[in-house]
Write a protein that holds these residues in place. Structure first.
Motif, PDB file in Angstrom:
ATOM      1  N   ALA A  72      -2.214 -12.527   8.474  1.00 49.25           N
ATOM      2  CA  ALA A  72      -3.640 -12.196   8.405  1.00 49.25           C
ATOM      3  C   ALA A  72      -4.078 -11.176   9.446  1.00 49.25           C
ATOM      4  N   ASN A  73      -3.236 -10.910  10.454  1.00 47.95           N
ATOM      5  CA  ASN A  73      -3.591  -9.956  11.506  1.00 47.95           C
ATOM      6  C   ASN A  73      -3.040  -8.557  11.247  1.00 47.95           C
ATOM      7  N   GLY A  74      -2.251  -8.389  10.206  1.00 50.45           N
ATOM      8  CA  GLY A  74      -1.673  -7.087   9.911  1.00 50.45           C
ATOM      9  C   GLY A  74      -0.547  -6.704  10.855  1.00 50.45           C
ATOM     10  N   ALA A  75       0.087  -7.682  11.478  1.00 47.67           N
ATOM     11  CA  ALA A  75       1.180  -7.395  12.413  1.00 47.67           C
ATOM     12  C   ALA A  75       2.547  -7.429  11.733  1.00 47.67           C
ATOM     13  N   GLU A  76       2.671  -8.200  10.663  1.00 53.24           N
ATOM     14  CA  GLU A  76       3.955  -8.333   9.963  1.00 53.24           C
ATOM     15  C   GLU A  76       3.942  -7.451   8.718  1.00 53.24           C
ATOM     16  N   TRP A  77       4.192  -6.152   8.932  1.00 51.32           N
ATOM     17  CA  TRP A  77       4.145  -5.152   7.864  1.00 51.32           C
ATOM     18  C   TRP A  77       5.276  -5.394   6.867  1.00 51.32           C
ATOM     19  N   ILE A  78       4.943  -5.308   5.580  1.00 54.04           N
ATOM     20  CA  ILE A  78       5.947  -5.428   4.523  1.00 54.04           C
ATOM     21  C   ILE A  78       6.230  -4.059   3.920  1.00 54.04           C
ATOM     22  N   SER A  79       5.167  -3.328   3.530  1.00 58.46           N
ATOM     23  CA  SER A  79       5.359  -2.070   2.821  1.00 58.46           C
ATOM     24  C   SER A  79       4.071  -1.261   2.793  1.00 58.46           C
ATOM     25  N   THR A  80       4.213   0.055   2.652  1.00 53.61           N
ATOM     26  CA  THR A  80       3.095   0.949   2.385  1.00 53.61           C
ATOM     27  C   THR A  80       3.445   1.758   1.145  1.00 53.61           C
ATOM     28  N   ILE A  81       2.517   1.828   0.205  1.00 50.26           N
ATOM     29  CA  ILE A  81       2.727   2.569  -1.026  1.00 50.26           C
ATOM     30  C   ILE A  81       1.643   3.638  -1.105  1.00 50.26           C
ATOM     31  N   LEU A  82       2.068   4.875  -1.321  1.00 48.12           N
ATOM     32  CA  LEU A  82       1.139   5.997  -1.402  1.00 48.12           C
ATOM     33  C   LEU A  82       0.695   6.181  -2.833  1.00 48.12           C
ATOM     34  N   LEU A  83      -0.617   6.157  -3.066  1.00 50.63           N
ATOM     35  CA  LEU A  83      -1.144   6.324  -4.405  1.00 50.63           C
ATOM     36  C   LEU A  83      -1.378   7.785  -4.760  1.00 50.63           C
ATOM     37  N   GLY A  84      -1.540   8.621  -3.766  1.00 49.89           N
ATOM     38  CA  GLY A  84      -1.891   9.994  -4.038  1.00 49.89           C
ATOM     39  C   GLY A  84      -3.333  10.072  -4.485  1.00 49.89           C
ATOM     40  N   SER A  85      -3.622  10.946  -5.411  1.00 47.85           N
ATOM     41  CA  SER A  85      -4.996  11.097  -5.902  1.00 47.85           C
ATOM     42  C   SER A  85      -5.361   9.917  -6.767  1.00 47.85           C
ATOM     43  N   SER A  86      -6.595   9.472  -6.625  1.00 48.18           N
ATOM     44  CA  SER A  86      -7.070   8.375  -7.487  1.00 48.18           C
ATOM     45  C   SER A  86      -7.786   8.987  -8.654  1.00 48.18           C
ATOM     46  N   ILE A 137     -15.001   4.823  -4.351  1.00 53.66           N
ATOM     47  CA  ILE A 137     -14.045   5.772  -3.774  1.00 53.66           C
ATOM     48  C   ILE A 137     -14.254   7.142  -4.388  1.00 53.66           C
ATOM     49  N   VAL A 138     -14.245   8.160  -3.567  1.00 52.89           N
ATOM     50  CA  VAL A 138     -14.407   9.536  -3.998  1.00 52.89           C
ATOM     51  C   VAL A 138     -13.256   9.910  -4.933  1.00 52.89           C
ATOM     52  N   GLU A 139     -13.583  10.542  -6.068  1.00 51.04           N
ATOM     53  CA  GLU A 139     -12.540  10.996  -6.982  1.00 51.04           C
ATOM     54  C   GLU A 139     -11.572  11.922  -6.254  1.00 51.04           C
ATOM     55  N   ASP A 140     -10.322  11.813  -6.587  1.00 53.32           N
ATOM     56  CA  ASP A 140      -9.239  12.610  -6.016  1.00 53.32           C
ATOM     57  C   ASP A 140      -8.996  12.338  -4.537  1.00 53.32           C
ATOM     58  N   GLY A 141      -9.515  11.238  -4.018  1.00 55.66           N
ATOM     59  CA  GLY A 141      -9.243  10.879  -2.631  1.00 55.66           C
ATOM     60  C   GLY A 141      -7.858  10.260  -2.494  1.00 55.66           C
ATOM     61  N   ARG A 142      -7.178  10.558  -1.417  1.00 48.71           N
ATOM     62  CA  ARG A 142      -5.859   9.989  -1.179  1.00 48.71           C
ATOM     63  C   ARG A 142      -6.014   8.530  -0.738  1.00 48.71           C
ATOM     64  N   ILE A 143      -5.216   7.669  -1.341  1.00 52.67           N
ATOM     65  CA  ILE A 143      -5.283   6.241  -1.046  1.00 52.67           C
ATOM     66  C   ILE A 143      -3.877   5.724  -0.781  1.00 52.67           C
ATOM     67  N   ASP A 144      -3.756   4.853   0.180  1.00 54.12           N
ATOM     68  CA  ASP A 144      -2.511   4.155   0.471  1.00 54.12           C
ATOM     69  C   ASP A 144      -2.775   2.661   0.368  1.00 54.12           C
ATOM     70  N   MET A 145      -1.748   1.894   0.014  1.00 55.13           N
ATOM     71  CA  MET A 145      -1.848   0.442  -0.010  1.00 55.13           C
ATOM     72  C   MET A 145      -0.855  -0.108   1.010  1.00 55.13           C
ATOM     73  N   ASN A 146      -1.347  -0.952   1.915  1.00 56.08           N
ATOM     74  CA  ASN A 146      -0.499  -1.600   2.911  1.00 56.08           C
ATOM     75  C   ASN A 146      -0.403  -3.084   2.585  1.00 56.08           C
ATOM     76  N   LEU A 147       0.790  -3.646   2.750  1.00 55.55           N
ATOM     77  CA  LEU A 147       1.019  -5.068   2.505  1.00 55.55           C
ATOM     78  C   LEU A 147       1.578  -5.709   3.764  1.00 55.55           C
ATOM     79  N   TYR A 148       1.075  -6.917   4.076  1.00 55.39           N
ATOM     80  CA  TYR A 148       1.460  -7.623   5.300  1.00 55.39           C
ATOM     81  C   TYR A 148       1.764  -9.094   5.003  1.00 55.39           C
ATOM     82  N   ASP A 149       2.574  -9.695   5.871  1.00 61.03           N
ATOM     83  CA  ASP A 149       2.926 -11.108   5.747  1.00 61.03           C
ATOM     84  C   ASP A 149       2.095 -11.972   6.688  1.00 61.03           C
TER      85      ASP A 149
END
Length: 182
Positions: free
Chosen positions: A168-182, A154-166
């Motif tokens: 395997a298809n990514g249809a049951e969204w639980i949460s998104t967390i913004l990491l900001g700069s890595s 991953i490129v330094e200082d790239g914006r990253i988000d983490m998505n969590l699902y319930d």
């Protein structure tokens, strides 16, 4: 046609309609395996071990940042300018999964912390990993705690988000967390 016969036909039609409606309601609804899930998290500045966002406690140590949990704990190596994340997914009985993004080696650690035949799925998205990574979930074994590791470049200082699902298809969204700069 007699009134009695008409009533029987209408009663039968109402019962059939109710049965069809009940079946449709059951088959078209989302299938959340865990039901109600909550997410506790921390976004951590790995240069100084300060929590930038979230509620999980961060403990500064000489070589990095420690965050405790009931599975195996989390340790982020000091990485000036880096941002890490730890997300704990819980139901009413406690920890069911956790996800950690480690900026020092650019890895996503993903855990299933309960041997219950179900799991939580996670992915990271960002400028250098567009549109998003595949969904990751720990392998299901007979162990109480299963985990896996995904390695990224991953490129330094790239914006990253983490998505969590319930699911395997990514249809049951639980949460998104913004990491900001890595």
């Amino acid at each position: 046609m007699s009134i009695r016969k008409l009533r029987r036909l209408l009663s039968g039609a109402v019962l059939a309609g109710t049965a069809v409606a009940s079946t449709l309601a059951v088959t078209t609804g989302p299938a959340q395996a865990y039901g109600s899930l909550t997410v506790r998290f921390a976004v951590v500045d790995t240069g100084n071990c300060q929590r930038v966002d979230g509620t999980l406690a961060v403990i500064a140590e000489s070589g990095g940042c420690r965050l405790n949990d009931s599975a195996d704990g989390t340790y982020f190596v000091k990485d000036p300018g880096g941002r890490a994340i730890k997300a704990e997914v819980r139901d009413g009985s406690g920890l069911v999964a956790k996800f950690e993004f480690h900026p020092y080696d650019e890895r996503l650690w993903y855990y299933d912390t309960r041997n219950d035949g179900d799991t939580v799925y996670g992915q990271i998205c960002g400028i250098s990993v567009l549109p998003c990574t595949k969904l990751y979930a720990a392998p299901g074994t007979s162990s109480v705690i299963d985990y896996g590791i995904a390695d990224f470049d991953i490129v330094e200082d790239g914006r990253i988000d983490m998505n969590l699902y319930d699911d395997a298809n990514g249809a049951e969204w639980i949460s998104t967390i913004l990491l900001g700069s890595s």
